[in-house]
Design a protein around this motif. Structure first.
Motif, PDB file in Angstrom:
ATOM      1  N   THR A   1     -10.933 -33.909  30.801  1.00  0.00           N
ATOM      2  CA  THR A   1     -11.513 -34.542  31.989  1.00  0.00           C
ATOM      3  C   THR A   1     -12.692 -33.706  32.470  1.00  0.00           C
ATOM      4  N   GLY A   2     -13.580 -34.346  33.208  1.00  0.00           N
ATOM      5  CA  GLY A   2     -14.763 -33.661  33.705  1.00  0.00           C
ATOM      6  C   GLY A   2     -15.715 -33.343  32.556  1.00  0.00           C
ATOM      7  N   ASP A   3     -16.542 -32.344  32.762  1.00  0.00           N
ATOM      8  CA  ASP A   3     -17.456 -31.888  31.720  1.00  0.00           C
ATOM      9  C   ASP A   3     -16.663 -30.956  30.812  1.00  0.00           C
ATOM     10  N   ARG A   4     -16.105 -31.511  29.747  1.00  0.00           N
ATOM     11  CA  ARG A   4     -15.173 -30.781  28.888  1.00  0.00           C
ATOM     12  C   ARG A   4     -15.765 -29.490  28.349  1.00  0.00           C
ATOM     13  N   ALA A   5     -16.983 -29.555  27.837  1.00  0.00           N
ATOM     14  CA  ALA A   5     -17.607 -28.351  27.264  1.00  0.00           C
ATOM     15  C   ALA A   5     -17.834 -27.300  28.346  1.00  0.00           C
TER      16      ALA A   5
ATOM     17  N   PRO B   1      -8.743 -39.808  27.903  1.00  0.00           N
ATOM     18  CA  PRO B   1      -9.898 -39.401  27.094  1.00  0.00           C
ATOM     19  C   PRO B   1      -9.513 -38.415  25.993  1.00  0.00           C
ATOM     20  N   ASP B   2     -10.357 -38.371  24.961  1.00  0.00           N
ATOM     21  CA  ASP B   2     -10.177 -37.390  23.898  1.00  0.00           C
ATOM     22  C   ASP B   2     -10.353 -35.978  24.447  1.00  0.00           C
ATOM     23  N   PHE B   3      -9.731 -35.029  23.764  1.00  0.00           N
ATOM     24  CA  PHE B   3      -9.825 -33.622  24.129  1.00  0.00           C
ATOM     25  C   PHE B   3     -10.956 -32.941  23.381  1.00  0.00           C
ATOM     26  N   LEU B   4     -11.504 -31.918  23.985  1.00  0.00           N
ATOM     27  CA  LEU B   4     -12.360 -30.956  23.323  1.00  0.00           C
ATOM     28  C   LEU B   4     -11.517 -29.688  23.253  1.00  0.00           C
ATOM     29  N   ASN B   5     -11.319 -29.170  22.039  1.00  0.00           N
ATOM     30  CA  ASN B   5     -10.438 -28.029  21.819  1.00  0.00           C
ATOM     31  C   ASN B   5     -11.186 -26.878  21.171  1.00  0.00           C
TER      32      ASN B   5
END
Length: 156
Positions: free
Chosen positions: A11-15, A52-56
Motif C-alpha cells: 500500500t502507498g508508495d511501495r518503493a 494490491p501486489d507486493f513489492l518485496n
C-alpha cells in the motif's frame, strides 16, 4: 552476527516505503544493512483476496542485537513507516512488513519469535532475492537447507 530480513509493502508508495524502512534499519545502533536485493513484485500470498501486489526485497544485515531486540527494532521500523500492528490483518495489505528470516544459525521458538522464519522456505519472494545476494546461502535448522534447493522446490 549476520541476519536476513525480508521486507514487503503493498500500500502507498511501495518503493518509498521499502527505502524508508531500509534507511531506518541502517540508522539503528547495533545494526548495519550490508546488502539489499533487487525489488521484486509478487502477488499476495494468503487468505485476503483483492489486494494490491507486493513489492518485496531481502536485506543482509550485521547486528549485535539479540533475536528479540532485533524483532523489536523491526517492529519499531514498521511503525515508523506507517504500520499499525494493532489493526494489521494477517496476510492483509500493509505499508510495510519487516520479518526476521534468520539470525546466524539461531533456531528458536519463544515469546512470539520463531527462527528461522517458519514460512521462509515456502516463499519464493524471500528465497529468490536472498539467493541473488548470497548464492551459497543456507536456511538453518532441521527444516532448512540450501536456499537454491529450497527455491527450486517452490518456484513455478
Amino acid at each position: 552476527m549476520r541476519g536476513v530480513l525480508a521486507l514487503g509493502a503493498n500500500t502507498g508508495d511501495r518503493a518509498a516505503n521499502l527505502h524508508a524502512a531500509l534507511a531506518a534499519l541502517d540508522a539503528l545502533d547495533g545494526l548495519d544493512v550490508e546488502a539489499v536485493s533487487s525489488f521484486v513484485e509478487t502477488a499476495p500470498v494468503g487468505a485476503v483476496p483483492d489486494q494490491p501486489d507486493f513489492l518485496n526485497a531481502v536485506a543482509l544485515v550485521r547486528t549485535t542485537l539479540d533475536p528479540h531486540a532485533l524483532l523489536r527494532a523491526c517492529h519499531a521500523v514498521e511503525a515508523a513507516v506507517g504500520l499499525d500492528r494493532a489493526s494489521k490483518v494477517p496476510d492483509g495489505p500493509r505499508p510495510i512488513d519487516v520479518d526476521v528470516v534468520t539470525l546466524g544459525d539461531v533456531v528458536l521458538d519463544e515469546d512470539g519469535l520463531v527462527l528461522p522464519h517458519p514460512r521462509a522456505r515456502e516463499r519464493a519472494f524471500v528465497l529468490g532475492p536472498w539467493l541473488e545476494l548470497d548464492p551459497d546461502a543456507e536456511l538453518p535448522g532441521p527444516r532448512g537447507g540450501r536456499v537454491a534447493d529450497l527455491l527450486a522446490r517452490v518456484a513455478p
